[in-house]
Design a protein around this motif. Structure first.
Motif, PDB file in Angstrom:
ATOM      1  N   LYS A 650     -38.763  33.948  -8.229  1.00  0.00           N
ATOM      2  CA  LYS A 650     -37.352  33.747  -8.621  1.00  0.00           C
ATOM      3  C   LYS A 650     -36.902  35.067  -8.684  1.00  0.00           C
ATOM      4  O   LYS A 650     -37.515  36.150  -9.110  1.00  0.00           O
ATOM      5  N   ALA A 651     -35.564  35.202  -8.145  1.00  0.00           N
ATOM      6  CA  ALA A 651     -34.974  36.527  -7.965  1.00  0.00           C
ATOM      7  C   ALA A 651     -34.658  37.354  -9.216  1.00  0.00           C
ATOM      8  O   ALA A 651     -34.449  36.531 -10.275  1.00  0.00           O
ATOM      9  N   TRP A 662     -39.263  30.038  -5.455  1.00  0.00           N
ATOM     10  CA  TRP A 662     -39.516  29.073  -6.420  1.00  0.00           C
ATOM     11  C   TRP A 662     -39.087  29.196  -7.808  1.00  0.00           C
ATOM     12  O   TRP A 662     -39.192  30.032  -8.607  1.00  0.00           O
ATOM     13  N   GLU A 663     -38.649  28.055  -8.140  1.00  0.00           N
ATOM     14  CA  GLU A 663     -38.002  27.941  -9.307  1.00  0.00           C
ATOM     15  C   GLU A 663     -38.447  26.720 -10.391  1.00  0.00           C
ATOM     16  O   GLU A 663     -37.871  26.516 -11.418  1.00  0.00           O
ATOM     17  N   SER A 664     -39.377  26.022  -9.932  1.00  0.00           N
ATOM     18  CA  SER A 664     -39.651  24.842 -10.689  1.00  0.00           C
ATOM     19  C   SER A 664     -40.668  25.215 -11.596  1.00  0.00           C
ATOM     20  O   SER A 664     -41.277  26.354 -11.548  1.00  0.00           O
ATOM     21  N   GLU A 665     -41.263  24.531 -12.406  1.00  0.00           N
ATOM     22  CA  GLU A 665     -42.286  24.787 -13.426  1.00  0.00           C
ATOM     23  C   GLU A 665     -43.879  24.909 -12.979  1.00  0.00           C
ATOM     24  O   GLU A 665     -44.634  25.786 -13.401  1.00  0.00           O
ATOM     25  N   GLY A 743     -38.212  32.356 -18.256  1.00  0.00           N
ATOM     26  CA  GLY A 743     -37.945  33.483 -17.848  1.00  0.00           C
ATOM     27  C   GLY A 743     -38.039  33.840 -16.525  1.00  0.00           C
ATOM     28  O   GLY A 743     -38.143  32.761 -15.529  1.00  0.00           O
ATOM     29  N   GLY A 744     -38.632  35.166 -16.085  1.00  0.00           N
ATOM     30  CA  GLY A 744     -38.994  35.420 -14.894  1.00  0.00           C
ATOM     31  C   GLY A 744     -40.066  34.705 -14.515  1.00  0.00           C
ATOM     32  O   GLY A 744     -41.049  34.042 -15.078  1.00  0.00           O
ATOM     33  N   GLN A 745     -40.320  34.364 -13.008  1.00  0.00           N
ATOM     34  CA  GLN A 745     -41.524  33.521 -12.479  1.00  0.00           C
ATOM     35  C   GLN A 745     -41.967  34.083 -11.176  1.00  0.00           C
ATOM     36  O   GLN A 745     -41.039  34.469 -10.318  1.00  0.00           O
TER      37      GLN A 745
END
Length: 759
Positions: A650-651, A662-665, A743-745
């Motif tokens: 994720k930005a 990528w923003e999923s879990e 949070g960040g990922q």
């Protein structure tokens, strides 16, 4: 302030009408005591001379029990005492015997009587306060003799004219107002409602109070000592009060414990005395060589004043090494500076250490852990703390206590109102003047993480010009303005570093923050806090040693210094090397020392074997849907998965090099790589950046589960299972699962080898 001071100071007996007071002093409602608390008593409280670099033989210590009263700030004082307070402990502390908060709407009053020695008659008397937070006014025998604004710098008042000429009992009254976090003055971590990283405030006198005599005709107010390492010289500038032209200042330098000077010099008052000696030895953390010196003021051959001092010969600068990388140079040699963030708080005394031995203990433990530096964090200590740094051999980065408003990392500087800016700059100058002579101090830090940060280029340039003998860190963390001597970043847990620059050195101003609450040694029973918490001392030590292992390659890339958070637990923060009461060393000092020593070895050579996205993006097969079957095995069919370049994330995630959003879990990754037939498996490491937990499989075998998160790429040694799973000279399947909760990922993976270089 509407207070009829002349009325209630008409006589000593009238100042405080008898009121119920504690028959005997004792710590008041202590949450947690250090072992030194039992050594504190009204007859034995900080008996040491408080100004080690300008010592006079005769002095009167005024520490001990004073009467106190807390009243509305603008009301007349009712001349009654609330009780007794043990000076110099702040009223909010247990060791004061009071343990009471004072608000910005109130004023704290002190009173005590004293008697002067008979042989001081006919001399000038100076009343000294090592520290009073924040605004002080002082009366002697009913006469106002002066005041001071600023919680961190000492001040002296000439009380000669206010003394009763017939002798006998004299009286001091001090009134203090402190707005704490209601004001915009420098205050550091003090706040009205402590929580998180903000702590209990200190109000009033919090360091030694004393009186000393000086000659009526003239005396030495201060001595400024400036070393010249390359010239093997040191200069002494004596600020002389009241001396007419023709008075002389003489300086004699000696080896410690010796009476015979190694060199002497003399000049007229007002001129610098410069001593040159080709065999002056340098001051370093490993060999903290100090020389004693006597400064004498004479008139027509008669001694008017004598003060004892000391000095160390050292030089600090930023300069390129043989590879062209800017480094911190001590005495013309590159030295990696590594130290803890030191808050200077005590559970029983708050801003005030219970004893001088306690003050020294923190620094001895700092040395025991292998540190050669300490960052004094948004607090200024009494001068004996710096004396022990000088004696024991610890470099000091000195923060200016923060105040006023805050900015975020991407925000512009604040605009202070004129009064706030003037007070900040006044106190900053006083701090620099007070601490100028200590060889241990090598860097000034005007701002920290945007707290009160304003006019940064101008402030940085002023400090650099005012004290050219030291480095200036324009701001530690966050809003760097590309000025000063270093670029300082904060990376938790880290480690990390800023880019190498052509004019400044790269430093890591804060990292670590590894936490462990230990029952019986915490400020509160539950809800304690650390950046990352661990279950026991061994796990904590393992994590600490791993951080230092990961930092070694950064030194080779240009990192010049690092600051670990922190020396001790502080209130609800449990990320100290020691517990708050200093009773337990939470991190194994032997293992920590061994790891710290390796920071000073030549950094290992890092060679990329399988690139990560940081070096060159590679294509991975990926899915965000739970795969069926043995997704990590070489024979698994991943043709239905998507393909994309690494890394995935994720930005805005710190340190991330994103090839595929990528923003999923959940995320599953597969990639084939080929290791050369002669790959050095023994020295092979993962190069990984994960946020958060990651599992790694090689050729169908689970070889690592990595907890937590990172804020940059780190090196993780391969386990024996991982080395055994690799097939050199063949295709190898690397499969990775990453889980992110908030949070960040980010996730990315490569391989490197680390090879030690010869010293």
């Amino acid at each position: 302030m509407q207070v009829p001071i002349a009325m209630f100071l008409a006589g000593a007996a009238a100042v405080f009408i008898a009121a119920p007071v504690r028959a005997q002093w004792q710590p008041a409602d202590p949450r947690l005591l250090t072992a030194w608390a039992k050594e504190v008593s009204p007859d034995n409280v900080h008996p040491e001379y408080p100004r080690p670099q300008m010592v006079r033989e005769s002095w009167l210590n005024l520490n001990g029990l004073w009467e106190y009263a807390v009243r509305p700030r603008n009301d007349d004082w009712d001349r009654k005492a609330d009780g007794r307070i043990l000076v110099p402990f702040p009223i909010e502390s247990a060791l004061s015997g009071v343990n009471r908060r004072v608000s910005a709407a109130e004023r704290l009053w002190y009173r005590r009587a004293f008697t002067l020695p008979d042989d001081w008659k006919g001399q000038r008397l100076l009343l000294n306060f090592e520290a009073v937070d924040w605004e002080a006014r002082v009366w002697v025998n009913g006469h106002e003799v002066g005041g001071h604004r600023g919680g961190y710098s000492p001040f002296a008042l000439d009380i000669t004219a206010a003394l009763r000429p017939q002798g006998g009992e004299q009286e001091i009254v001090v009134a203090v107002w402190d707005p704490t976090s209601d004001g915009d003055q420098p205050r550091g971590k003090q706040i009205n409602n402590p929580h998180g990283i903000w702590y209990t405030p200190t109000t009033g006198i919090w360091a030694t109070v004393w009186i000393e005599p000086a000659a009526m005709d003239g005396y030495i107010r201060s001595v400024k000592i400036t070393p010249d390492y390359d010239g093997r010289a040191v200069s002494f500038e004596a600020d002389v009060v009241g001396a007419p032209a023709g008075w002389d200042v003489q300086v004699a330098a000696r080896e410690p414990g010796r009476e015979t000077p190694v060199v002497t010099g003399s000049e007229k008052a007002g001129r610098a005395v410069t001593l040159v000696h080709p065999r002056f030895e340098p001051w370093t953390p490993d060999t903290p060589k100090l020389y004693d010196a006597t400064v004498t003021l004479r008139h027509n051959g008669r001694v008017m004043d004598v003060v004892e001092t000391y000095f160390g010969l050292r030089k600090i600068e930023v300069k390129a090494d043989h590879e062209g990388i800017n480094r911190l140079m001590l005495n013309n040699q590159a030295l990696f500076q590594y130290g803890p963030l030191d808050q200077g708080f005590w559970p029983d005394g708050l801003y005030t250490a219970p004893t001088d031995a306690a003050l020294r203990y923190d620094l001895e433990i700092t040395k025991k852990y292998g540190f050669n530096m300490v960052r004094k964090h948004v607090k200024v200590e009494p001068r004996r703390w710096y004396y022990w740094c000088d004696k024991l051999g610890l470099l000091v980065w000195q923060d200016m206590p923060s105040g006023d408003r805050y900015i975020g990392p991407a925000d512009p500087d604040i605009e202070r109102i004129a009064q706030s800016a003037e007070q900040f700059e006044t106190e900053l100058k006083e701090v620099i003047d007070t601490l100028h002579n200590h060889p241990s101090i090598v860097m000034w830090v005007p701002f920290n993480e945007g707290w009160g940060q304003y006019d940064t280029p101008r402030i940085t340039q002023w400090v650099k010009e005012y004290d050219p003998t030291r480095l200036v860190n324009n701001t530690s963390g966050w809003a760097d303005r590309a000025v000063g001597d270093v670029h300082d970043v904060h990376v938790y847990p880290g480690p990390g570093m800023p880019p190498v620059e052509p004019t400044r050195a790269a430093v890591l101003g804060e990292f670590g923050g590894l936490g462990l609450p230990l029952e019986g040694h915490t400020w509160q029973d539950k809800e304690n806090w650390g950046y990352q918490n661990f279950p026991d001392p061994k796990a904590l030590t393992d994590a600490y040693v791993k951080l230092l292992f990961r930092m070694r390659p950064l030194i080779g890339q240009g990192l010049s210094a690092a600051v670990y958070t922190q020396t001790t637990d502080v209130e609800i923060e449990v990320n100290g090397l020691m517990t708050y009461d200093r009773a337990v060393l939470k991190i194994d000092p032997d293992r920590a020392l061994e790891a710290a020593r390796k920071l000073h070895l030549p950094p290992p050579r890092v060679q990329v074997v399988i690139p990560s996205a940081r070096e060159r993006a590679a294509t991975w097969r990926y899915t965000t849907t739970q795969p069926a079957g043995e997704w990590f095995s070489p024979g698994f069919d991943d043709s239905a998965w998507q393909a994309g370049p690494g890394g995935f994330g994720k930005a805005g995630t710190p340190g991330a090099v994103i090839g595929t959003p990528w923003e999923s879990e959940h995320l599953w990754l597969r990639r084939e790589v080929e290791f050369s037939p002669d790959v050095d498996l023994e020295n092979l490491h993962f190069l990984i950046h994960h946020d958060e937990e990651a599992e790694i499989h090689i050729n169908g075998r689970k070889v690592a589960r990595i907890e937590g998160y990172t804020t940059n790429y780190i090196m993780e040694p391969l386990s024996p299972e991982a080395r055994a799973a690799i097939k050199p000279g063949q295709k190898n399947l690397i499969a990775v699962y990453c889980h992110n909760a908030f949070g960040g990922q980010f996730i990315d993976l490569g391989f490197v080898t680390l090879e030690e270089t010869a010293p």
